[in-house]
Design a protein around this motif. Structure first.
Motif, PDB file in Angstrom:
ATOM      1  N   UNK A  84       0.843  -1.201   0.000  1.00  0.00           N
ATOM      2  CA  UNK A  84       0.000   0.000   0.000  1.00  0.00           C
ATOM      3  C   UNK A  84       0.877   1.249   0.000  1.00  0.00           C
ATOM      4  N   UNK A  85       1.946   1.228   0.777  1.00  0.00           N
ATOM      5  CA  UNK A  85       2.881   2.364   0.796  1.00  0.00           C
ATOM      6  C   UNK A  85       3.518   2.539  -0.580  1.00  0.00           C
ATOM      7  N   UNK A  86       3.887   1.425  -1.221  1.00  0.00           N
ATOM      8  CA  UNK A  86       4.488   1.506  -2.557  1.00  0.00           C
ATOM      9  C   UNK A  86       3.527   2.142  -3.561  1.00  0.00           C
ATOM     10  N   UNK A  87       2.270   1.741  -3.496  1.00  0.00           N
ATOM     11  CA  UNK A  87       1.285   2.311  -4.423  1.00  0.00           C
ATOM     12  C   UNK A  87       1.090   3.808  -4.166  1.00  0.00           C
ATOM     13  N   UNK A  88       1.112   4.195  -2.901  1.00  0.00           N
ATOM     14  CA  UNK A  88       0.967   5.623  -2.583  1.00  0.00           C
ATOM     15  C   UNK A  88       2.150   6.413  -3.121  1.00  0.00           C
ATOM     16  N   UNK A  89       3.351   5.883  -2.968  1.00  0.00           N
ATOM     17  CA  UNK A  89       4.553   6.540  -3.495  1.00  0.00           C
ATOM     18  C   UNK A  89       4.461   6.645  -5.012  1.00  0.00           C
ATOM     19  N   UNK A  90       4.060   5.564  -5.654  1.00  0.00           N
ATOM     20  CA  UNK A  90       3.928   5.544  -7.106  1.00  0.00           C
ATOM     21  C   UNK A  90       2.884   6.565  -7.580  1.00  0.00           C
ATOM     22  N   UNK A  91       1.765   6.631  -6.895  1.00  0.00           N
ATOM     23  CA  UNK A  91       0.721   7.591  -7.253  1.00  0.00           C
ATOM     24  C   UNK A  91       1.227   9.021  -7.109  1.00  0.00           C
ATOM     25  N   UNK A  92       1.943   9.272  -6.047  1.00  0.00           N
ATOM     26  CA  UNK A  92       2.498  10.611  -5.835  1.00  0.00           C
ATOM     27  C   UNK A  92       3.500  10.954  -6.934  1.00  0.00           C
ATOM     28  N   UNK A  93       4.350   9.996  -7.308  1.00  0.00           N
ATOM     29  CA  UNK A  93       5.326  10.236  -8.369  1.00  0.00           C
ATOM     30  C   UNK A  93       4.635  10.555  -9.696  1.00  0.00           C
ATOM     31  N   UNK A  94       3.587   9.811 -10.018  1.00  0.00           N
ATOM     32  CA  UNK A  94       2.846  10.057 -11.260  1.00  0.00           C
ATOM     33  C   UNK A  94       2.213  11.449 -11.224  1.00  0.00           C
ATOM     34  N   UNK A  95       1.664  11.822 -10.082  1.00  0.00           N
ATOM     35  CA  UNK A  95       1.042  13.141  -9.954  1.00  0.00           C
ATOM     36  C   UNK A  95       2.061  14.261 -10.154  1.00  0.00           C
ATOM     37  N   UNK A  96       3.240  14.109  -9.593  1.00  0.00           N
ATOM     38  CA  UNK A  96       4.291  15.124  -9.742  1.00  0.00           C
ATOM     39  C   UNK A  96       4.712  15.221 -11.206  1.00  0.00           C
ATOM     40  N   UNK A  97       4.885  14.083 -11.861  1.00  0.00           N
ATOM     41  CA  UNK A  97       5.284  14.088 -13.277  1.00  0.00           C
ATOM     42  C   UNK A  97       4.204  14.706 -14.155  1.00  0.00           C
ATOM     43  N   UNK A  98       2.951  14.370 -13.886  1.00  0.00           N
ATOM     44  CA  UNK A  98       1.850  14.918 -14.659  1.00  0.00           C
ATOM     45  C   UNK A  98       1.768  16.430 -14.493  1.00  0.00           C
ATOM     46  N   UNK A  99       1.911  16.880 -13.266  1.00  0.00           N
ATOM     47  CA  UNK A  99       1.877  18.327 -13.011  1.00  0.00           C
ATOM     48  C   UNK A  99       3.011  19.026 -13.758  1.00  0.00           C
ATOM     49  N   UNK A 100       4.194  18.434 -13.761  1.00  0.00           N
ATOM     50  CA  UNK A 100       5.334  19.032 -14.479  1.00  0.00           C
ATOM     51  C   UNK A 100       5.060  19.106 -15.972  1.00  0.00           C
ATOM     52  N   UNK A 101       4.460  18.055 -16.535  1.00  0.00           N
ATOM     53  CA  UNK A 101       4.119  18.081 -17.954  1.00  0.00           C
ATOM     54  C   UNK A 101       3.067  19.134 -18.277  1.00  0.00           C
ATOM     55  N   UNK A 102       2.064  19.232 -17.412  1.00  0.00           N
ATOM     56  CA  UNK A 102       1.019  20.241 -17.626  1.00  0.00           C
ATOM     57  C   UNK A 102       1.611  21.644 -17.592  1.00  0.00           C
ATOM     58  N   UNK A 103       2.506  21.886 -16.678  1.00  0.00           N
ATOM     59  CA  UNK A 103       3.150  23.208 -16.589  1.00  0.00           C
ATOM     60  C   UNK A 103       4.014  23.478 -17.812  1.00  0.00           C
ATOM     61  N   UNK A 104       4.670  22.461 -18.313  1.00  0.00           N
ATOM     62  CA  UNK A 104       5.558  22.606 -19.469  1.00  0.00           C
ATOM     63  C   UNK A 104       4.792  22.976 -20.728  1.00  0.00           C
ATOM     64  N   UNK A 105       3.562  22.445 -20.862  1.00  0.00           N
ATOM     65  CA  UNK A 105       2.797  22.683 -22.081  1.00  0.00           C
ATOM     66  C   UNK A 105       1.759  23.780 -21.957  1.00  0.00           C
ATOM     67  N   UNK A 106       1.831  24.586 -20.932  1.00  0.00           N
ATOM     68  CA  UNK A 106       0.897  25.728 -20.803  1.00  0.00           C
ATOM     69  C   UNK A 106       1.315  26.859 -21.684  1.00  0.00           C
TER      70      UNK A 106
END
Length: 106
Positions: A84-106
């Motif tokens: 469960x901790x691993x999945x939470x870490x993975x979800x957080x990592x995906x969220x950070x990457x997605x946010x970075x991509x969204x900011x890059x393409x604004x």
């Protein structure tokens, strides 16, 4: 069962408990503070902050099981918490990457 019947039963159990009836005392205590299921891990788990930490935590659990500190069932339960901790870490990592991509393409 009526409310009066319930009240009479509870009153009788309380009277018996006050007279020292162990079964009545246990019944009351179990309702106030239910028995805890399971037990605390008998060893410290390493901190789990990254996906890499998961490997070390699982190795610790496996070693504890091999040494007889944990039953196989307990090891599975702890491994599920680690997963469960691993999945939470993975979800957080995906969220950070997605946010970075969204900011890059604004």
């Amino acid at each position: 069962m009526s409310e009066d019947d319930r009240a009479a039963i509870v009153e009788k159990i309380i009277k018996q408990a006050k007279r020292g009836d162990r079964a009545s005392q246990k019944l009351i205590v179990d309702r106030i503070e239910p028995p805890r299921k399971g037990r605390a891990a008998p060893f410290p788990l390493p901190p789990i902050k990254t996906a890499t930490d998961v490997v070390g935590a699982l190795a610790t659990v496996t070693a504890a099981m091999a040494a007889g500190q944990l039953s196989p069932a307990e090891a599975v339960e702890i491994a599920a918490v680690i997963e469960t901790a691993r999945r939470a870490i993975e979800t957080q990592d995906v969220e950070v990457r997605l946010h970075a991509l969204e900011e890059r393409f604004k």
